[in-house]
Scaffold this motif. Structure first.
Motif, PDB file in Angstrom:
ATOM      1  N   GLN A  86       0.821  -1.221   0.000  1.00 38.32           N
ATOM      2  CA  GLN A  86       0.000   0.000   0.000  1.00 38.32           C
ATOM      3  C   GLN A  86       0.852   1.266   0.000  1.00 38.32           C
ATOM      4  O   GLN A  86       0.498   2.254  -0.643  1.00 38.32           O
ATOM      5  CB  GLN A  86      -0.934  -0.010   1.217  1.00 38.32           C
ATOM      6  CG  GLN A  86      -2.055  -1.014   1.090  1.00 38.32           C
ATOM      7  CD  GLN A  86      -2.886  -1.128   2.352  1.00 38.32           C
ATOM      8  OE1 GLN A  86      -2.378  -1.054   3.459  1.00 38.32           O
ATOM      9  NE2 GLN A  86      -4.172  -1.327   2.199  1.00 38.32           N
ATOM     10  N   THR A 125     -10.858  -5.625  -0.826  1.00 37.79           N
ATOM     11  CA  THR A 125     -12.141  -5.640  -1.540  1.00 37.79           C
ATOM     12  C   THR A 125     -12.487  -6.997  -2.130  1.00 37.79           C
ATOM     13  O   THR A 125     -13.616  -7.234  -2.532  1.00 37.79           O
ATOM     14  CB  THR A 125     -12.148  -4.583  -2.661  1.00 37.79           C
ATOM     15  OG1 THR A 125     -10.924  -4.683  -3.398  1.00 37.79           O
ATOM     16  CG2 THR A 125     -12.249  -3.177  -2.105  1.00 37.79           C
ATOM     17  N   CYS A 136      -8.002  -3.605  -3.575  1.00 37.51           N
ATOM     18  CA  CYS A 136      -6.969  -4.382  -2.893  1.00 37.51           C
ATOM     19  C   CYS A 136      -7.467  -5.821  -2.752  1.00 37.51           C
ATOM     20  O   CYS A 136      -8.518  -6.059  -2.161  1.00 37.51           O
ATOM     21  CB  CYS A 136      -6.696  -3.755  -1.529  1.00 37.51           C
ATOM     22  SG  CYS A 136      -5.627  -4.740  -0.488  1.00 37.51           S
ATOM     23  N   GLU A 146      -9.991  -2.604   4.107  1.00 30.47           N
ATOM     24  CA  GLU A 146      -9.769  -2.082   2.750  1.00 30.47           C
ATOM     25  C   GLU A 146      -9.638  -3.188   1.703  1.00 30.47           C
ATOM     26  O   GLU A 146      -9.627  -2.917   0.503  1.00 30.47           O
ATOM     27  CB  GLU A 146      -8.519  -1.183   2.717  1.00 30.47           C
ATOM     28  CG  GLU A 146      -7.189  -1.885   2.919  1.00 30.47           C
ATOM     29  CD  GLU A 146      -6.766  -2.007   4.385  1.00 30.47           C
ATOM     30  OE1 GLU A 146      -5.558  -2.112   4.635  1.00 30.47           O
ATOM     31  OE2 GLU A 146      -7.647  -2.019   5.288  1.00 30.47           O
ATOM     32  N   ARG A 200      -8.313  -6.118   7.944  1.00 28.76           N
ATOM     33  CA  ARG A 200      -8.083  -5.023   7.000  1.00 28.76           C
ATOM     34  C   ARG A 200      -9.318  -4.765   6.146  1.00 28.76           C
ATOM     35  O   ARG A 200      -9.508  -5.386   5.100  1.00 28.76           O
ATOM     36  CB  ARG A 200      -6.883  -5.362   6.108  1.00 28.76           C
ATOM     37  CG  ARG A 200      -5.612  -5.691   6.886  1.00 28.76           C
ATOM     38  CD  ARG A 200      -5.080  -4.505   7.678  1.00 28.76           C
ATOM     39  NE  ARG A 200      -4.405  -3.581   6.814  1.00 28.76           N
ATOM     40  CZ  ARG A 200      -3.073  -3.533   6.667  1.00 28.76           C
ATOM     41  NH1 ARG A 200      -2.288  -4.355   7.346  1.00 28.76           N
ATOM     42  NH2 ARG A 200      -2.531  -2.651   5.862  1.00 28.76           N
ATOM     43  N   LYS A 254      -7.387   1.796  -5.829  1.00 29.99           N
ATOM     44  CA  LYS A 254      -8.776   1.741  -5.349  1.00 29.99           C
ATOM     45  C   LYS A 254      -9.190   0.332  -4.930  1.00 29.99           C
ATOM     46  O   LYS A 254     -10.118   0.147  -4.168  1.00 29.99           O
ATOM     47  CB  LYS A 254      -9.742   2.194  -6.466  1.00 29.99           C
ATOM     48  CG  LYS A 254      -9.445   3.578  -7.045  1.00 29.99           C
ATOM     49  CD  LYS A 254      -9.901   4.694  -6.114  1.00 29.99           C
ATOM     50  CE  LYS A 254      -9.701   6.053  -6.751  1.00 29.99           C
ATOM     51  NZ  LYS A 254      -8.303   6.435  -6.957  1.00 29.99           N
TER      52      LYS A 254
END
Length: 217
Positions: A93, A125, A102, A123, A121, A100
């Protein structure tokens, strides 16, 4: 492919980092199978996943858990390996702050670590869990599972029986707000030897490409 060394919780970790020219490219982290059974970042499944994600436009990192290859430290029952994966994601990261999307992809032991990383985490996706060893490790921490993903295994897997993977998938599919897909490769063993590697990688690629065009999690 550039070799990289980055800081982990127990010293340096060794990886292979494969960036895209596009600064906004999605990122993906690859997690290898069990360190005590010969698992390394150069495992064939991990290697093929790495290149599949790169071909789809991802900036990709795969790395050796502590005590494997040139990574420092020693095997830590999965606890330390989860910290290693978090450090690897931090590194990925830090190099790709505009990304946009991950994704995390893990094979066998790496699938178990990857699913735990999901819980830490938000973030992340999407995930790919290849041959998740649902018979050896407890996956009940996925309550609820925070993002959609794909479980994939071979119907002839003698290491992680297909019935256990199917039961795990069924449990995750009951959860609302996410979609967990489950695919089986007919006749494939745990390691997708021989002719089984290509259909597995194709299935993963089709799934990820479809997800990248969707806007929901």
């Amino acid at each position: 492919m550039p070799e990289v060394i980055f800081p982990g919780p127990e010293g340096r970790l060794e990886g292979r980092y494969h960036p895209q020219k596009d600064r906004d490219a999605p990122i993906a982290l690859m997690l290898h199978p069990h360190p005590q059974f010969g698992g390394t970042m150069n495992n064939k499944v991990v290697y093929n996943l790495h290149y599949a994600f790169h071909r789809m436009g991802f900036t990709v990192l795969r790395f050796n858990f502590r005590g494997v290859g040139r990574s420092q430290g020693e095997y830590d029952q999965g606890v330390g390996e989860l910290s290693d994966a978090a450090s690897a994601l931090d590194y990925l990261q830090s190099m790709n702050q505009n990304s946009k999307h991950c994704w995390v992809a893990g094979f066998s032991f790496g699938a178990w670590i990857g699913m735990q990383l999901l819980m830490r985490r938000p973030e992340i996706t999407g995930f790919i869990s290849v041959s998740p060893p649902a018979n050896m490790y407890d996956f009940s921490f996925l309550a609820p599972c925070p993002s959609s993903g794909l479980l994939i295994n071979g119907t002839a897997d003698r290491v992680a029986p297909p019935s256990d993977t199917a039961a795990l998938a069924a449990k995750l599919q009951e959860q609302k707000g996410i979609t967990v897909s489950h695919e089986e490769i007919e006749g494939a063993g745990h390691f997708f030897e021989g002719a089984h590697m290509e259909p597995m990688i194709e299935t993963v690629t089709d799934y990820v490409k479809r997800r990248l065009t969707e806007t929901t999690r």
